[in-house]
Motif scaffolding. Structure first.
Motif, PDB file in Angstrom:
ATOM      1  N   VAL A  84      39.923  59.199 -31.074  1.00 47.35           N
ATOM      2  CA  VAL A  84      39.286  60.207 -30.218  1.00 47.35           C
ATOM      3  C   VAL A  84      38.863  59.557 -28.894  1.00 47.35           C
ATOM      4  O   VAL A  84      39.099  60.111 -27.822  1.00 47.35           O
ATOM      5  N   VAL A  85      38.300  58.360 -28.967  1.00 49.69           N
ATOM      6  CA  VAL A  85      37.934  57.630 -27.737  1.00 49.69           C
ATOM      7  C   VAL A  85      39.187  57.382 -26.897  1.00 49.69           C
ATOM      8  O   VAL A  85      39.192  57.597 -25.682  1.00 49.69           O
ATOM      9  N   ARG A  86      40.251  56.957 -27.545  1.00 53.27           N
ATOM     10  CA  ARG A  86      41.498  56.702 -26.807  1.00 53.27           C
ATOM     11  C   ARG A  86      42.042  57.965 -26.138  1.00 53.27           C
ATOM     12  O   ARG A  86      42.706  57.889 -25.112  1.00 53.27           O
ATOM     13  N   SER A  87      41.746  59.125 -26.726  1.00 54.67           N
ATOM     14  CA  SER A  87      42.231  60.363 -26.108  1.00 54.67           C
ATOM     15  C   SER A  87      41.360  60.784 -24.922  1.00 54.67           C
ATOM     16  O   SER A  87      41.684  61.734 -24.222  1.00 54.67           O
ATOM     17  N   GLY A  88      40.241  60.064 -24.692  1.00 57.50           N
ATOM     18  CA  GLY A  88      39.447  60.318 -23.488  1.00 57.50           C
ATOM     19  C   GLY A  88      38.087  60.942 -23.706  1.00 57.50           C
ATOM     20  O   GLY A  88      37.436  61.381 -22.760  1.00 57.50           O
ATOM     21  N   LEU A  89      37.657  60.997 -24.959  1.00 56.99           N
ATOM     22  CA  LEU A  89      36.356  61.608 -25.267  1.00 56.99           C
ATOM     23  C   LEU A  89      35.446  60.548 -25.881  1.00 56.99           C
ATOM     24  O   LEU A  89      35.737  60.015 -26.945  1.00 56.99           O
ATOM     25  N   PHE A  90      34.353  60.238 -25.180  1.00 53.74           N
ATOM     26  CA  PHE A  90      33.466  59.157 -25.623  1.00 53.74           C
ATOM     27  C   PHE A  90      32.138  59.730 -26.077  1.00 53.74           C
ATOM     28  O   PHE A  90      31.550  60.548 -25.390  1.00 53.74           O
ATOM     29  N   LYS A 109      31.204  45.558 -21.165  1.00 51.60           N
ATOM     30  CA  LYS A 109      32.620  45.178 -21.339  1.00 51.60           C
ATOM     31  C   LYS A 109      33.189  45.741 -22.648  1.00 51.60           C
ATOM     32  O   LYS A 109      34.357  46.100 -22.713  1.00 51.60           O
ATOM     33  N   LEU A 110      32.327  45.838 -23.665  1.00 57.30           N
ATOM     34  CA  LEU A 110      32.775  46.418 -24.937  1.00 57.30           C
ATOM     35  C   LEU A 110      33.235  47.864 -24.769  1.00 57.30           C
ATOM     36  O   LEU A 110      34.134  48.322 -25.471  1.00 57.30           O
ATOM     37  N   SER A 118      43.238  46.331 -14.763  1.00 54.13           N
ATOM     38  CA  SER A 118      42.508  45.263 -14.088  1.00 54.13           C
ATOM     39  C   SER A 118      41.321  45.780 -13.277  1.00 54.13           C
ATOM     40  O   SER A 118      40.768  45.076 -12.460  1.00 54.13           O
ATOM     41  N   GLN A 119      40.936  47.045 -13.552  1.00 55.63           N
ATOM     42  CA  GLN A 119      39.843  47.646 -12.769  1.00 55.63           C
ATOM     43  C   GLN A 119      38.473  47.431 -13.425  1.00 55.63           C
ATOM     44  O   GLN A 119      37.501  48.016 -12.972  1.00 55.63           O
ATOM     45  N   ILE A 120      38.434  46.636 -14.468  1.00 54.44           N
ATOM     46  CA  ILE A 120      37.211  46.589 -15.256  1.00 54.44           C
ATOM     47  C   ILE A 120      36.017  46.079 -14.439  1.00 54.44           C
ATOM     48  O   ILE A 120      34.921  46.635 -14.525  1.00 54.44           O
ATOM     49  N   LEU A 158      30.845  54.999 -19.641  1.00 57.15           N
ATOM     50  CA  LEU A 158      31.602  55.084 -18.380  1.00 57.15           C
ATOM     51  C   LEU A 158      32.715  54.047 -18.318  1.00 57.15           C
ATOM     52  O   LEU A 158      33.767  54.285 -17.720  1.00 57.15           O
ATOM     53  N   MET A 159      32.470  52.892 -18.936  1.00 60.27           N
ATOM     54  CA  MET A 159      33.458  51.808 -18.908  1.00 60.27           C
ATOM     55  C   MET A 159      34.759  52.179 -19.616  1.00 60.27           C
ATOM     56  O   MET A 159      35.781  51.551 -19.408  1.00 60.27           O
ATOM     57  N   ALA A 160      34.710  53.205 -20.469  1.00 60.65           N
ATOM     58  CA  ALA A 160      35.936  53.650 -21.140  1.00 60.65           C
ATOM     59  C   ALA A 160      36.749  54.576 -20.239  1.00 60.65           C
ATOM     60  O   ALA A 160      37.832  55.012 -20.614  1.00 60.65           O
ATOM     61  N   ARG A 161      36.220  54.896 -19.050  1.00 62.93           N
ATOM     62  CA  ARG A 161      36.861  55.868 -18.131  1.00 62.93           C
ATOM     63  C   ARG A 161      37.213  57.164 -18.859  1.00 62.93           C
ATOM     64  O   ARG A 161      38.366  57.634 -18.810  1.00 62.93           O
ATOM     65  N   PRO A 162      36.243  57.754 -19.539  1.00 66.03           N
ATOM     66  CA  PRO A 162      36.548  58.956 -20.313  1.00 66.03           C
ATOM     67  C   PRO A 162      36.711  60.185 -19.433  1.00 66.03           C
ATOM     68  O   PRO A 162      36.250  60.211 -18.300  1.00 66.03           O
ATOM     69  N   LYS A 163      37.348  61.198 -19.971  1.00 60.85           N
ATOM     70  CA  LYS A 163      37.410  62.516 -19.327  1.00 60.85           C
ATOM     71  C   LYS A 163      36.146  63.291 -19.643  1.00 60.85           C
ATOM     72  O   LYS A 163      35.752  64.183 -18.902  1.00 60.85           O
ATOM     73  N   MET A 164      35.584  62.976 -20.809  1.00 60.23           N
ATOM     74  CA  MET A 164      34.415  63.735 -21.267  1.00 60.23           C
ATOM     75  C   MET A 164      33.492  62.799 -22.046  1.00 60.23           C
ATOM     76  O   MET A 164      33.967  61.924 -22.773  1.00 60.23           O
ATOM     77  N   ILE A 165      32.176  62.998 -21.845  1.00 55.68           N
ATOM     78  CA  ILE A 165      31.182  62.220 -22.594  1.00 55.68           C
ATOM     79  C   ILE A 165      30.298  63.192 -23.375  1.00 55.68           C
ATOM     80  O   ILE A 165      29.802  64.172 -22.823  1.00 55.68           O
TER      81      ILE A 165
END
Ligand code: ATP
Length: 245
Positions: A84-90, A109-110, A118-120, A158-165
């Protein structure tokens, strides 16, 4: 005309330990780019709804036994939490769940664990832009105040660059002043980063002020929903959720 939903929960039922039915047909839509809040008293099933969305039910022997959940056009109700996280929802869990014996930076970083780009480092600066205090606190996260830990938990999301939190009770344990600050930052992140926010809250006053739309749950069902204005002017909401004000 509201934006099309990024998340749709369609008539879900959830059962724990195969027999305890907690959700009795919950449906809700979260339009893309908006802030939506889910309100309700203790035990109404708010956290269960969030866990169903974020794939965390299985860890508590819970199961979606009916209905479906769609995120960005894709069924997610049988995915595990990592997918689910990989699909953009954190999800930012209740009680924050930061790692206390790591520094803030290590915790941040986690949050980027799903990423290979490389945008981390740039994104760490972005998190410090919203939460400048985290940059000053270089020690272990366990020594941060409750408010700072909540900020770190949001920063990590935010570090996961999600679409939705999804946030489970971000106001929990915070002073009124800090609650106000955290909600203002959530709103700012929503506006500047376009990240859709779903807030589960018992603190209806702050949550409704931040949200475009709200749902109210009682005993495993949605009993009322409406725009911020509709809910804030509803007599029952005023009496039971906004402190008679
Ligand atoms: P709170 O704000 O107290 O967390 P909530 O609205 O989020 O309330 P839930 O935590 O979803 O409500 O709980 C809804 C119901 O499900 C409660 O009756 C609770 O006892 C029950 N419940 C929650 N988790 C489990 C579990 N792991 N096993 C069995 N029952 C559970």
């Amino acid at each position: 005309e509201p934006a099309s939903p990024i998340l749709t929960v369609n008539n879900i039922e959830v059962v724990y330990d195969e027999v305890i039915q907690v959700l009795r047909g919950v449906s809700l839509d979260v339009p893309e780019g908006e802030i939506v809040t889910l309100l309700g008293p203790n035990g109404a099933g708010k956290s269960t709804t969030l866990k169903a969305i974020s794939g965390l039910l299985k860890t508590e022997n819970g199961e979606v036994t009916k209905g479906d959940i769609t995120f960005m056009g894709e069924r997610i109700d049988s995915k595990n939490a990592e997918d689910v996280v990989r699909s953009g929802l954190f999800q930012v869990m209740e009680g924050r769940r930061i790692i206390e014996d790591m520094t803030s930076l290590e915790n941040l970083k986690l949050g980027a664990f799903t990423r290979r780009d490389s945008q981390i480092n740039q994104d760490i600066d972005m998190v410090y832009h919203y939460f400048p205090r985290l940059k000053e606190r270089t020690g272990l996260a366990g020594y941060l105040s409750g408010g700072e830990q909540q900020m770190l938990a949001i920063g990590r999301a935010l570090m996961a660059r999600p679409k939705m939190i999804c946030l489970d009770e971000p106001s929990m344990g915070l002073s009124p002043l800090l609650v106000k600050e955290v909600f203002a930052i959530i709103k700012k992140i929503n506006e500047e980063q376009g990240i859709t926010m779903f807030l589960v809250e018992q603190n209806a006053n702050y949550a409704l002020r931040a949200a475009n739309y709200g749902y109210i749950m009682e005993s495993g069902k949605v009993v009322l929903d409406g725009t911020q204005e509709q809910l804030m002017n509803n007599e029952d909401v005023k009496e039971f959720y906004l402190g008679g004000g």
